[in-house]
Design an enzyme around this catalytic site. Structure first.
Site, short mmCIF file in Angstrom:
data_model
loop_
_atom_site.label_atom_id
_atom_site.label_comp_id
_atom_site.label_asym_id
_atom_site.label_seq_id
_atom_site.Cartn_x
_atom_site.Cartn_y
_atom_site.Cartn_z
N GLU A 234 -66.67 60.10 60.31
CA GLU A 234 -67.98 59.58 60.78
C GLU A 234 -67.66 58.62 61.92
O GLU A 234 -67.21 57.49 61.66
CB GLU A 234 -68.70 58.84 59.65
CG GLU A 234 -69.01 59.69 58.43
CD GLU A 234 -70.03 60.78 58.71
OE1 GLU A 234 -70.67 60.75 59.78
OE2 GLU A 234 -70.18 61.66 57.85
N CYS A 268 -73.66 52.47 64.63
CA CYS A 268 -73.18 53.74 65.20
C CYS A 268 -74.34 54.54 65.77
O CYS A 268 -74.19 55.28 66.72
CB CYS A 268 -72.45 54.55 64.13
SG CYS A 268 -73.42 54.79 62.65
P1 NAD Z 1 -61.99 51.20 64.03
O1 NAD Z 1 -61.76 52.64 64.30
O2 NAD Z 1 -61.35 50.21 64.91
O3 NAD Z 1 -61.53 50.83 62.53
C1 NAD Z 1 -62.05 51.47 61.42
C2 NAD Z 1 -61.08 51.36 60.27
O4 NAD Z 1 -59.90 52.09 60.56
C3 NAD Z 1 -60.63 49.94 59.95
O5 NAD Z 1 -60.61 49.78 58.55
C4 NAD Z 1 -59.21 49.90 60.51
O6 NAD Z 1 -58.37 48.98 59.86
C5 NAD Z 1 -58.76 51.32 60.25
N1 NAD Z 1 -57.65 51.78 61.11
C6 NAD Z 1 -57.30 51.35 62.35
N2 NAD Z 1 -56.23 52.04 62.80
C7 NAD Z 1 -55.91 52.93 61.83
C8 NAD Z 1 -54.90 53.93 61.70
N3 NAD Z 1 -54.00 54.16 62.67
N4 NAD Z 1 -54.87 54.67 60.57
C9 NAD Z 1 -55.77 54.46 59.58
N5 NAD Z 1 -56.74 53.53 59.64
C10 NAD Z 1 -56.80 52.77 60.75
O7 NAD Z 1 -63.57 51.02 64.00
P2 NAD Z 1 -64.38 49.66 63.86
O8 NAD Z 1 -64.25 48.89 65.12
O9 NAD Z 1 -64.03 49.00 62.58
O10 NAD Z 1 -65.88 50.21 63.70
C11 NAD Z 1 -66.71 50.47 64.79
C12 NAD Z 1 -66.76 51.97 65.07
O11 NAD Z 1 -67.16 52.67 63.90
C13 NAD Z 1 -67.79 52.32 66.13
O12 NAD Z 1 -67.25 53.29 66.99
C14 NAD Z 1 -68.94 52.89 65.32
O13 NAD Z 1 -69.77 53.76 66.03
C15 NAD Z 1 -68.21 53.58 64.21
N6 NAD Z 1 -69.07 53.78 63.04
C16 NAD Z 1 -69.48 55.05 62.76
C17 NAD Z 1 -70.34 55.27 61.68
C18 NAD Z 1 -70.86 56.64 61.36
O14 NAD Z 1 -71.45 56.80 60.29
N7 NAD Z 1 -70.70 57.64 62.21
C19 NAD Z 1 -70.76 54.19 60.92
C20 NAD Z 1 -70.31 52.91 61.25
C21 NAD Z 1 -69.46 52.71 62.32
#
Ligand code: NAD
Length: 516
Positions: A234, A268
């Site tokens: 997502e 998002c």
């Molecule tokens: P992010 O991708 O920076 O981090 C998300 C999660 O991934 C965190 O828990 C982080 O610690 C983890 N992570 C980071 N690197 C990783 C790796 N190499 N392997 C595994 N896990 C790792 O995102 P964010 O800044 O926390 O959230 C914002 C983003 O999320 C925006 O792009 C937003 O649109 C999206 N989002 C999407 C939805 C949806 O339902 N489509 C919902 C909420 C947020």
């Protein structure tokens, strides 16, 4: 042990610490969950539902405590912490506690003509085992814990890896679920940063449900390919809103302002591009600007605050970069455009832009902040083409008084969900599927289809009347068998006389074949 230090993004107040679990600790947690999960599976749907409904009761009684923590840790207004995080999780629990058994019941598959030969087919669903959920910071309760509830109800053990910005909220939800009787080895919160998330992918989980950015989503997919771990992604969005000439401008402008600035645009499904019919552009722009001027920015816990602090420093930097880039491309700032340093380091004024270059960052990349760019269009087709001109495809919005027209436009938009005369809402309706197309993700969460990611499918095929005659295609092969099968093909797939001739060839040769 390495630790995350958590501070209120608005005030800098120290809120607490959480461990950064190492790869070894994550592997141990997964091993514990793998060993424990059969007992949870064997508890059955009713047993699991009753514990999750107890968790819902505790969420209700502890709603104030949890939503205050969300508001302090993430920075969002208290009202949004209640409505979009805690309430939403209670809604998800209610739906899946009541419906998972029905959705995952054994399903008969109709096999057509083969049924005449005694053939029967059905599908059974089994929990996958251990589900890992990796979540973002913008909805620290509803985003990671929605899939977690679905995974638990389907009979899996679940490990949640919350964002490094919001681990305290996740630990609190874990505490509440454990207090309701959900075993600690079945439901675990593994705090940490990206390295902890990556460790989860290498630790033998049976499925990963990831909610986060496109950039990390691609890394998750690469890591998952090493073990062929199934994933749901997502990811981000750049959601367009099309305002048709016949829209109720008062409603559409309120919807646009809320859809763009709720949670300071850190949603998002935020409205990030607004296409307005040229005939109503001036009136719509005026309404949007006037309504935005009335929004109150301030402390997140004040009940009258509309926008509070943004959560992460790097996100505010992206917002600033998008505004500066748009201005350099000729955009006019109709309102906002700057930080509110008088309120705190990460407050950004809700910002309205016009005359925006379609190639500027604010029109192409996810901003994830409070910016609303307005772009005029002449024809419906032009609006649809501009809406689709994006690598993202999470949500889209159409406002019109003519619902038929809205649905016609919706059918041509490349997005996981298109909302007609609604704003940001459908994620709150767990009956409906949520997910994106193009770079916005893979798979769905919520709905019956989302639950399917939490289970494996076993197909059982039974011949209730097995006989050699009914298995004439087995060994031994012969010229007569070839003739018989060719006749059968003409009989089944030919037309008119061909079918009749096919039947004759089939019948004539069938009397001369034998099966070992
Ligand atoms: P992010 O991708 O920076 O981090 C998300 C999660 O991934 C965190 O828990 C982080 O610690 C983890 N992570 C980071 N690197 C990783 C790796 N190499 N392997 C595994 N896990 C790792 O995102 P964010 O800044 O926390 O959230 C914002 C983003 O999320 C925006 O792009 C937003 O649109 C999206 N989002 C999407 C939805 C949806 O339902 N489509 C919902 C909420 C947020």
């Amino acid at each position: 042990m390495a630790k995350l230090t958590i501070k209120n993004p608005a005030t800098g107040e120290f809120l607490g610490e959480a461990p950064i679990l190492s790869e070894f600790e994550v592997k141990s947690a997964v091993a514990i969950a793998l060993k424990a999960y059969p007992s949870w599976r064997d508890l059955g749907f009713e047993g699991r539902a009753s514990l999750l409904l107890k968790a819902r009761s505790l969420l209700l009684t502890r709603m104030e405590e949890l939503s205050i923590l969300v508001s302090k840790e993430n920075g969002k207004p208290l009202l949004e912490a209640i409505a979009q995080d805690v309430m939403l999780l209670m809604e998800v629990i209610t739906y899946y506690a009541k419906n998972t058994k029905k959705i995952l019941r054994k399903e008969k598959v109709r096999v057509g003509k083969w049924a005449f030969m005694g053939h029967h087919s059905h599908i059974e669903y089994e929990p996958r085992g251990v589900i890992g959920v990796i979540g973002p910071w913008n909805y620290p309760v509803s985003n990671p814990f929605g899939p977690a509830v679905m995974g638990l109800m389907a009979g899996n053990a679940v490990l949640v890896k919350p964002s490094e910005f919001t681990p305290l909220t996740a630990l609190k939800v874990g505490e509440i679920f454990h207090a309701a009787g959900i075993p600690k080895n079945i439901f675990q919160i593994i705090t940490g940063d990206g390295s902890t998330g990556a460790a989860l992918l290498k630790s033998g989980v049976n499925h990963i449900s990831f909610i986060g950015s496109v950039k990390t989503g691609k890394k998750i997919m690469a890591l998952a390919s090493e073990t062929l771990t199934p994933i749901t992604l997502e990811l981000g969005g750049k959601d367009p809103l099309i305002v048709c000439s016949d829209a109720d401008l008062d409603l559409a402008s309120s919807a646009a302002v809320w859809g763009a600035f709720s949670n300071s645009g850190q949603v998002c499904a935020s409205i990030e591009r607004v296409y307005v019919h040229e005939s109503i552009l001036d009136a719509f722009t005026h309404m949007v600007v006037e309504k935005t001027k009335k929004l109150k920015q301030g402390p997140s816990l004040s009940p009258t605050t509309d926008l509070a602090s943004m959560t992460a420093p790097m996100q505010v930097a992206i917002v600033e970069k998008h505004v500066e880039d748009a201005k350099a491309g000729g955009a006019h700032v109709l309102f906002g455009g700057t930080r509110r340093r008088d309120l705190g380091p990460q407050f950004f004024t809700p910002t309205i832009l016009s005359n925006v270059n379609p190639n500027s960052l604010v029109m192409r990349d996810e901003t994830f902040g409070p910016i609303l760019p307005l772009v005029p269009f002449k024809t419906e087709n032009e609006a649809i083409a501009m809406a689709n001109d994006s690598p993202y495809g999470l949500n889209a919005y159409v406002w019109t008084r003519d619902v038929e027209r809205g649905m016609r436009i919706a059918s041509q938009i490349q997005a996981g969900t298109v909302n007609v005369n609604e704003s940001l809402f459908s994620f709150g309706v767990p009956q409906t599927p949520w997910g994106g197309v193009k770079e916005s993700g893979l798979g769905r969460t919520h709905g019956t289809i989302g639950l399917m990611d939490m289970v494996t499918m076993r197909h059982v095929y039974v011949n209730k009347r097995p006989s050699k005659k009914n298995s004439f295609w087995w060994f031994r092969y012969s010229g007569n068998k070839v003739e018989m099968l060719e006749g059968l093909c003409w009989m089944l797939f030919g037309s008119g006389l061909e079918r009749l001739r096919g039947f004759w060839r089939y019948w004539r040769s069938s009397r001369k074949v034998s099966t070992l």
